[in-house]
Design a protein around this motif. Structure first.
Motif, PDB file in Angstrom:
ATOM      1  N   PRO A  17       0.732  -1.190  -0.165  1.00  0.00           N
ATOM      2  CA  PRO A  17       0.198  -0.059   0.005  1.00  0.00           C
ATOM      3  C   PRO A  17       0.769   1.448   0.206  1.00  0.00           C
ATOM      4  O   PRO A  17       0.468   2.476  -0.431  1.00  0.00           O
ATOM      5  N   ASP A  18       2.131   1.168   0.483  1.00  0.00           N
ATOM      6  CA  ASP A  18       2.925   2.345   0.695  1.00  0.00           C
ATOM      7  C   ASP A  18       4.254   2.324   0.115  1.00  0.00           C
ATOM      8  O   ASP A  18       4.813   3.513   0.094  1.00  0.00           O
ATOM      9  N   ARG A  19       4.510   1.371  -0.320  1.00  0.00           N
ATOM     10  CA  ARG A  19       5.774   1.239  -1.086  1.00  0.00           C
ATOM     11  C   ARG A  19       5.734   0.096  -2.320  1.00  0.00           C
ATOM     12  O   ARG A  19       4.990  -0.944  -2.132  1.00  0.00           O
ATOM     13  N   LYS A  20       6.805   0.222  -3.001  1.00  0.00           N
ATOM     14  CA  LYS A  20       6.944  -0.919  -3.932  1.00  0.00           C
ATOM     15  C   LYS A  20       8.382  -1.324  -3.550  1.00  0.00           C
ATOM     16  O   LYS A  20       9.348  -0.826  -3.655  1.00  0.00           O
ATOM     17  N   ILE A  21       8.511  -2.906  -3.698  1.00  0.00           N
ATOM     18  CA  ILE A  21       9.914  -3.491  -3.629  1.00  0.00           C
ATOM     19  C   ILE A  21      10.310  -4.112  -4.943  1.00  0.00           C
ATOM     20  O   ILE A  21       9.357  -4.865  -5.489  1.00  0.00           O
ATOM     21  N   ILE A  22      11.313  -3.695  -5.420  1.00  0.00           N
ATOM     22  CA  ILE A  22      11.804  -4.445  -6.525  1.00  0.00           C
ATOM     23  C   ILE A  22      13.146  -5.217  -6.433  1.00  0.00           C
ATOM     24  O   ILE A  22      14.148  -4.579  -5.904  1.00  0.00           O
ATOM     25  N   TYR A  23      13.098  -6.667  -6.701  1.00  0.00           N
ATOM     26  CA  TYR A  23      14.127  -7.346  -6.766  1.00  0.00           C
ATOM     27  C   TYR A  23      14.551  -7.475  -7.955  1.00  0.00           C
ATOM     28  O   TYR A  23      13.986  -8.002  -8.968  1.00  0.00           O
ATOM     29  N   SER A  24      15.855  -6.905  -8.490  1.00  0.00           N
ATOM     30  CA  SER A  24      16.095  -6.810 -10.048  1.00  0.00           C
ATOM     31  C   SER A  24      17.360  -7.850 -10.387  1.00  0.00           C
ATOM     32  O   SER A  24      17.995  -8.288  -9.334  1.00  0.00           O
ATOM     33  N   ASP A  25      17.692  -8.086 -11.481  1.00  0.00           N
ATOM     34  CA  ASP A  25      18.711  -8.946 -12.162  1.00  0.00           C
ATOM     35  C   ASP A  25      18.488 -10.329 -11.644  1.00  0.00           C
ATOM     36  O   ASP A  25      19.473 -10.895 -11.171  1.00  0.00           O
ATOM     37  N   CYS A  26      17.288 -10.851 -11.537  1.00  0.00           N
ATOM     38  CA  CYS A  26      17.023 -12.382 -10.818  1.00  0.00           C
ATOM     39  C   CYS A  26      17.292 -13.505 -11.723  1.00  0.00           C
ATOM     40  O   CYS A  26      17.029 -13.427 -13.046  1.00  0.00           O
ATOM     41  N   GLN A  27      17.790 -14.445 -11.105  1.00  0.00           N
ATOM     42  CA  GLN A  27      18.095 -15.673 -11.919  1.00  0.00           C
ATOM     43  C   GLN A  27      17.241 -16.704 -10.887  1.00  0.00           C
ATOM     44  O   GLN A  27      17.355 -16.677  -9.834  1.00  0.00           O
ATOM     45  N   TRP A  28      16.931 -17.741 -11.650  1.00  0.00           N
ATOM     46  CA  TRP A  28      16.100 -19.005 -10.910  1.00  0.00           C
ATOM     47  C   TRP A  28      17.199 -19.728 -10.499  1.00  0.00           C
ATOM     48  O   TRP A  28      18.266 -20.209 -11.127  1.00  0.00           O
ATOM     49  N   SER A  29      17.093 -20.256  -9.172  1.00  0.00           N
ATOM     50  CA  SER A  29      17.773 -21.498  -8.874  1.00  0.00           C
ATOM     51  C   SER A  29      17.234 -22.887  -8.691  1.00  0.00           C
ATOM     52  O   SER A  29      17.854 -23.925  -8.793  1.00  0.00           O
ATOM     53  N   SER A  30      15.831 -22.756  -8.644  1.00  0.00           N
ATOM     54  CA  SER A  30      15.014 -23.966  -8.650  1.00  0.00           C
ATOM     55  C   SER A  30      13.403 -23.873  -8.877  1.00  0.00           C
ATOM     56  O   SER A  30      13.325 -22.609  -8.865  1.00  0.00           O
ATOM     57  N   ILE A  31      13.150 -24.791  -9.851  1.00  0.00           N
ATOM     58  CA  ILE A  31      11.525 -24.811 -10.208  1.00  0.00           C
ATOM     59  C   ILE A  31      11.080 -25.933  -9.906  1.00  0.00           C
ATOM     60  O   ILE A  31      11.589 -26.889 -10.203  1.00  0.00           O
ATOM     61  N   GLN A  32       9.727 -26.077  -9.213  1.00  0.00           N
ATOM     62  CA  GLN A  32       9.065 -27.263  -9.109  1.00  0.00           C
ATOM     63  C   GLN A  32       7.625 -26.932  -9.667  1.00  0.00           C
ATOM     64  O   GLN A  32       7.099 -25.905  -9.453  1.00  0.00           O
ATOM     65  N   GLU A  33       7.378 -27.779 -10.867  1.00  0.00           N
ATOM     66  CA  GLU A  33       6.254 -27.620 -11.564  1.00  0.00           C
ATOM     67  C   GLU A  33       5.133 -28.717 -11.261  1.00  0.00           C
ATOM     68  O   GLU A  33       5.221 -30.060 -11.474  1.00  0.00           O
TER      69      GLU A  33
END
Length: 129
Positions: free
Chosen positions: A89-105
């Motif tokens: 509501p009062d802010r935006k958090i951005i995590y940039s330059d992301c790489q995935w380390s694991s994916i469970q599908e």
């Protein structure tokens, strides 16, 4: 009763080159920072500590690809350098330059849902809205 500005799952999303490619149901963020003790000859305890680099690890639960990303043939396994955006509501958090380390599908036929994705981000930016 509706609360204005209350965040929903559509307020947590993955972004590639300014385009929203997936919404996220929930997330867990963990930041760690290494530090090094500075020892001095003759002292029984360290005299200082030197801060190291911060590491941001995020676990995302239930990712849903957007219709546009599905039409463009998104492949989560080939994504790199993307951002995770979390709108509060009062802010935006951005995590940039992301790489995935694991994916469970886990998905049914025809759906584009990833159950759990673990990301490592190089930077965390927090801005006021």
């Amino acid at each position: 009763m509706s609360i204005a500005g209350f965040p929903t799952s559509s307020d947590i999303y993955l972004e590639v080159d300014g385009t929203r490619v997936a919404v996220v149901q929930s997330y867990t963020a963990k930041a760690t920072k290494s530090s090094t003790a500075v020892e001095a000859f003759g002292e029984s305890e360290p005299v200082a500590t030197i801060p190291g680099q911060a590491t941001h690890v995020l676990e995302l639960t239930r990712l849903y690809a957007t219709d546009e990303a599905i039409q463009d043939g998104i492949d989560f396994y080939s994504l790199s350098g993307f951002s995770l955006v979390i709108c509060k509501p009062d802010r935006k958090i951005i995590y940039s330059d992301c790489q995935w380390s694991s994916i469970q599908e886990n998905a049914t036929l025809g759906s584009m849902v990833l159950e759990k994705v673990t990301l490592v981000a190089s930077r965390r930016i927090e801005t006021e809205v």
